[in-house]
Design a protein around this motif. Structure first.
Motif, PDB file in Angstrom:
ATOM      1  N   GLY A  53       0.851  -1.191   0.000  1.00 33.51           N
ATOM      2  CA  GLY A  53       0.000   0.000   0.000  1.00 33.51           C
ATOM      3  C   GLY A  53       0.880   1.232   0.000  1.00 33.51           C
ATOM      4  N   SER A  54       0.292   2.361  -0.307  1.00 32.22           N
ATOM      5  CA  SER A  54       1.109   3.553  -0.502  1.00 32.22           C
ATOM      6  C   SER A  54       1.665   4.077   0.817  1.00 32.22           C
ATOM      7  N   THR A  55       2.568   5.031   0.710  1.00 31.86           N
ATOM      8  CA  THR A  55       3.212   5.582   1.898  1.00 31.86           C
ATOM      9  C   THR A  55       2.172   6.238   2.814  1.00 31.86           C
ATOM     10  N   GLY A  56       2.278   5.970   4.111  1.00 32.77           N
ATOM     11  CA  GLY A  56       1.330   6.509   5.076  1.00 32.77           C
ATOM     12  C   GLY A  56       0.043   5.713   5.189  1.00 32.77           C
ATOM     13  N   ALA A  57      -0.057   4.583   4.485  1.00 33.41           N
ATOM     14  CA  ALA A  57      -1.300   3.794   4.482  1.00 33.41           C
ATOM     15  C   ALA A  57      -1.559   3.117   5.824  1.00 33.41           C
ATOM     16  N   GLY A  58      -0.502   2.898   6.609  1.00 41.10           N
ATOM     17  CA  GLY A  58      -0.679   2.260   7.913  1.00 41.10           C
ATOM     18  C   GLY A  58       0.004   0.907   8.039  1.00 41.10           C
ATOM     19  N   LYS A  59       0.912   0.591   7.129  1.00 40.27           N
ATOM     20  CA  LYS A  59       1.578  -0.715   7.127  1.00 40.27           C
ATOM     21  C   LYS A  59       2.432  -0.910   8.380  1.00 40.27           C
ATOM     22  N   THR A  60       3.260   0.081   8.665  1.00 39.52           N
ATOM     23  CA  THR A  60       4.126  -0.017   9.850  1.00 39.52           C
ATOM     24  C   THR A  60       3.300  -0.064  11.125  1.00 39.52           C
ATOM     25  N   VAL A  61       2.233   0.725  11.167  1.00 41.62           N
ATOM     26  CA  VAL A  61       1.372   0.729  12.352  1.00 41.62           C
ATOM     27  C   VAL A  61       0.757  -0.657  12.578  1.00 41.62           C
ATOM     28  N   LEU A  62       0.366  -1.346  11.499  1.00 45.73           N
ATOM     29  CA  LEU A  62      -0.176  -2.708  11.644  1.00 45.73           C
ATOM     30  C   LEU A  62       0.836  -3.633  12.314  1.00 45.73           C
ATOM     31  N   LEU A  63       2.092  -3.566  11.873  1.00 43.68           N
ATOM     32  CA  LEU A  63       3.123  -4.417  12.486  1.00 43.68           C
ATOM     33  C   LEU A  63       3.352  -4.017  13.939  1.00 43.68           C
TER      34      LEU A  63
END
Ligand code: M5T
Ligand code: MG
Length: 242
Positions: free
Chosen positions: A41-51
């Motif tokens: 997903g694009s930058t700022g989508a929340g990927k790191t927050v999910l981890l």
């Protein structure tokens, strides 16, 4: 067989304190044990927050996250660290040696195990080229090694730690395509079929994943294999084209 490394998000909503809109919205998904799940997903989508939610760096306002049926909110720090490990998007090395940095998650690892992890992480050559090899000093923050080397040392460190669940937050995008492919080809054997979650920028990194989650503005807007998403998800098609 005992379950190992199954993660379930159920109606998870999370926003940073004081922020108006949540950065993860009503996320529900299952990460199957022993499989590879990719998050794109694009930058700022929340990927790191999910981890970070899996690691319990923060607790959701709504919903539950479980590992092998146990809510992460009820695990001790030690149980959580045994279960799940992360290569962060910005890996950190501390002052010491290459060896002490690699042994961070498992102090009893042998030199042979360190070299094996380095081989898989495509870091063997540059460590061999150091005058002192594994005993080469590393400065705080790892300023004496390049960004790509720091990333590979961080990958090797997680392989040495042997968690049940491996999280790679954008760990391969700094590698050239050929090195990325070599590393991912070597991973399954090194992780012994443990659960793997890969956040990626490049589609080529994740085409073979068992499951891909497409995330946009904190919402899961697509899920499936590469082929399924090509057929079903506009957002995924756009990512593939870009
Ligand atoms: C998702 C905000 C960020 C963005 C959203 C980690 C973090 C994120 N955010 C904060 O306000 N504070 C924080 O500590 O949350 O951010 P993300 O999960 O980091 O996005 P990403 O990993 O998908 O992006 P990228 O650039 O790594 O591909 O609104 O501002
Ligand atoms: Mg990120």
């Amino acid at each position: 067989t005992p379950e190992r490394g199954r993660i379930e998000f159920s109606g998870v909503t999370f926003g940073f304190p004081g922020a108006e809109t949540p950065v993860v919205k009503d996320a529900s998904f299952v990460v199957e044990p022993g499989k590879t799940t990719a998050i794109i997903g694009s930058t700022g989508a929340g990927k790191t927050v999910l981890l970070n939610l899996m690691l319990r760096l923060y607790d959701p306002q709504q919903g539950t996250i479980t590992i092998d049926g146990a809510p992460v909110s009820q695990l001790t720090r030690e149980q959580l660290a045994d279960a799940i490990g992360l290569v962060p998007q910005r890996p950190y090395l501390f002052a010491g040696t290459i060896a002490s940095n690699l042994r961070f998650g498992r102090s009893g690892a042998t030199e042979e195990e360190l070299w094996e992890a380095l081989r898989v992480a495509q870091g063997e050559d540059f460590v061999k080229a150091k005058e002192l090899g594994l005993d080469e000093p590393v400065s705080q923050g790892g300023t004496s090694v390049s960004g790509g080397q720091r990333q590979r040392l961080s990958i090797a460190r997680l392989l040495v730690a042997r968690p049940k669940v491996y999280l790679f937050d954008d760990s391969f995008s700094a590698l050239d395509v050929a090195t990325d492919a070599r590393l991912r080809a070597a991973l399954p054997e090194a992780t012994q079929g443990a659960t793997t979650i890969i956040v990626a920028q490049r589609v080529s990194t994740i085409t073979e994943a068992d499951q891909i989650l497409v995330i946009e503005a904190g919402e899961i807007v697509g899920r499936g294999t590469h082929d399924e998403l090509l057929a079903s998800s506009d957002v995924y098609q756009e990512i593939v084209r870009s």
